[in-house]
Design a protein around this motif. Sequence first.
Motif, PDB file in Angstrom:
ATOM      1  N   VAL A 261       5.829   0.138  -7.068  1.00 42.33           N
ATOM      2  CA  VAL A 261       5.852   1.164  -6.006  1.00 42.33           C
ATOM      3  C   VAL A 261       6.028   2.548  -6.595  1.00 42.33           C
ATOM      4  CG1 VAL A 261       7.159   2.010  -4.024  1.00 42.33           C
ATOM      5  CG2 VAL A 261       6.632  -0.424  -4.224  1.00 42.33           C
ATOM      6  N   LEU A 262       6.938   2.669  -7.574  1.00 45.30           N
ATOM      7  CA  LEU A 262       7.163   3.972  -8.203  1.00 45.30           C
ATOM      8  C   LEU A 262       5.914   4.484  -8.886  1.00 45.30           C
ATOM      9  CD1 LEU A 262      10.752   3.507  -9.696  1.00 45.30           C
ATOM     10  CD2 LEU A 262      10.077   4.947  -7.761  1.00 45.30           C
ATOM     11  N   VAL A 263       5.220   3.602  -9.555  1.00 44.36           N
ATOM     12  CA  VAL A 263       3.971   4.008 -10.217  1.00 44.36           C
ATOM     13  C   VAL A 263       2.959   4.514  -9.201  1.00 44.36           C
ATOM     14  CG1 VAL A 263       1.994   3.170 -11.526  1.00 44.36           C
ATOM     15  CG2 VAL A 263       4.302   2.498 -12.196  1.00 44.36           C
ATOM     16  N   VAL A 264       2.840   3.772  -8.093  1.00 44.54           N
ATOM     17  CA  VAL A 264       1.914   4.185  -7.041  1.00 44.54           C
ATOM     18  C   VAL A 264       2.311   5.537  -6.456  1.00 44.54           C
ATOM     19  CG1 VAL A 264       1.063   3.623  -4.716  1.00 44.54           C
ATOM     20  CG2 VAL A 264       1.246   1.834  -6.464  1.00 44.54           C
ATOM     21  N   LEU A 265       3.638   5.721  -6.227  1.00 41.12           N
ATOM     22  CA  LEU A 265       4.111   6.995  -5.665  1.00 41.12           C
ATOM     23  C   LEU A 265       3.851   8.149  -6.613  1.00 41.12           C
ATOM     24  CD1 LEU A 265       7.502   5.944  -4.004  1.00 41.12           C
ATOM     25  CD2 LEU A 265       5.352   6.537  -2.872  1.00 41.12           C
ATOM     26  N   VAL A 266       4.074   7.940  -7.893  1.00 34.65           N
ATOM     27  CA  VAL A 266       3.824   8.996  -8.866  1.00 34.65           C
ATOM     28  C   VAL A 266       2.353   9.382  -8.865  1.00 34.65           C
ATOM     29  CG1 VAL A 266       3.759   9.526 -11.326  1.00 34.65           C
ATOM     30  CG2 VAL A 266       5.792   8.453 -10.334  1.00 34.65           C
ATOM     31  N   ILE A 267       1.505   8.365  -8.871  1.00 29.45           N
ATOM     32  CA  ILE A 267       0.065   8.645  -8.858  1.00 29.45           C
ATOM     33  C   ILE A 267      -0.329   9.367  -7.574  1.00 29.45           C
ATOM     34  CG2 ILE A 267      -2.221   7.585  -8.797  1.00 29.45           C
ATOM     35  CD1 ILE A 267      -1.079   5.348 -10.556  1.00 29.45           C
ATOM     36  N   ALA A 268       0.209   8.888  -6.432  1.00 33.82           N
ATOM     37  CA  ALA A 268      -0.093   9.523  -5.144  1.00 33.82           C
ATOM     38  C   ALA A 268       0.427  10.950  -5.112  1.00 33.82           C
ATOM     39  CB  ALA A 268       0.518   8.710  -4.006  1.00 33.82           C
ATOM     40  N   GLY A 269       1.623  11.178  -5.678  1.00 29.56           N
ATOM     41  CA  GLY A 269       2.187  12.529  -5.712  1.00 29.56           C
ATOM     42  C   GLY A 269       1.335  13.476  -6.529  1.00 29.56           C
TER      43      GLY A 269
END
Length: 368
Positions: free
Chosen positions: A55-63
Amino acid sequence: MGTEKNDASVAPIPAPPVTPSVPGPPMPAGAGVAFTPVSAQGKKRMKLIGILVGVLVVLVIAGVVAIKVVNSSRTPEAEVRKYLDLLAAGKASAATAMVDPGVPNNQRTFLTDDAMASATSLLVVEDVVADKNDDSDIRTVTATLSVDGQHFTRTFTVVADDPAMGVFNTWTIKESLATAVSVSGVKIDQFSVGGVSTSIESSSATLDKDTYVFYPGIYTLTPIAPNEYVDAYPVTIYVREGVRTTSVDEGVTFLGLYTDKLTDEVHTAIRERVGSCVSASSYASSQCPSALNNATTSSVDIKELPAELTQSRGGSTTLEGDVVLEYDSAKGRKEARTTAVVTMRTDERRMLALTPDGKPDFTLTFRY
């Protein structure tokens, strides 16, 4: 017998019993250490950690993507277009908050939504183009604009500021589109634009002018008469970058004109003066028409009063008008033409002075 004793053999001593070995658990080939199996709770924890990391990886990419998307709309070109769109919509207050005009508050009277709402034409944005120096903190943006079909261009300098929240691009426009217009008045000390009014502190008599700034558009400046004896015509100004209107390059000057109310007051004064001159006709005075000073008469009629009072060579505060008299003399009924000279009393800004009872303050004399 003896032989039997010699042949007898001794029985052998039995050996101790051997205990069989117990086989141990089998060992896998090549393994030297045994592992304890992971419990169900541990497996659940490891799965949760894996999910959180994902989830953190996805959030970082989305951010990162979101920041790039937001910054793609926070460009120098977009900033200038936003400012110009506010002006095109007549939102003066928002435009001023976005780009400060850099003038004192007393010059900002007409940088209001109400003033812009009164404009018969406002800014139209034709095109906005930024330079190609994408990596520079100082950018140049050129806008093609028009007011009432008249086109002009304006170049803006846009400077990068510290990123908002450390990541979002921010820019500051250095030049405002507010344009200065100078205003003065003769016998007029106030004017309004779209219901917004202000006082005129300067006059052409002192060669000084007040300065106000306007956003691009066509505006009507309406004089506010100080009393019923003075009025002036409205002035329409065309404001765009560097250009205002026909006479606005030199500034707007409201020229107050005396109204018919003043002419009526002068007519009343002429009647009263002529009537007083009949009883004192033998007394030569500039306050009486010369024809009456040289004749002995008991009656005089005013056949004609000035239809209008015109400015004399003596200045804008001196007015003249012809008066036609008919009077009795020793040689019979005669007609005389004289000129009424009205000198208005004004202050240092050429504002008409009034008497304590609210009447125009002037002196009346006759020439001829």
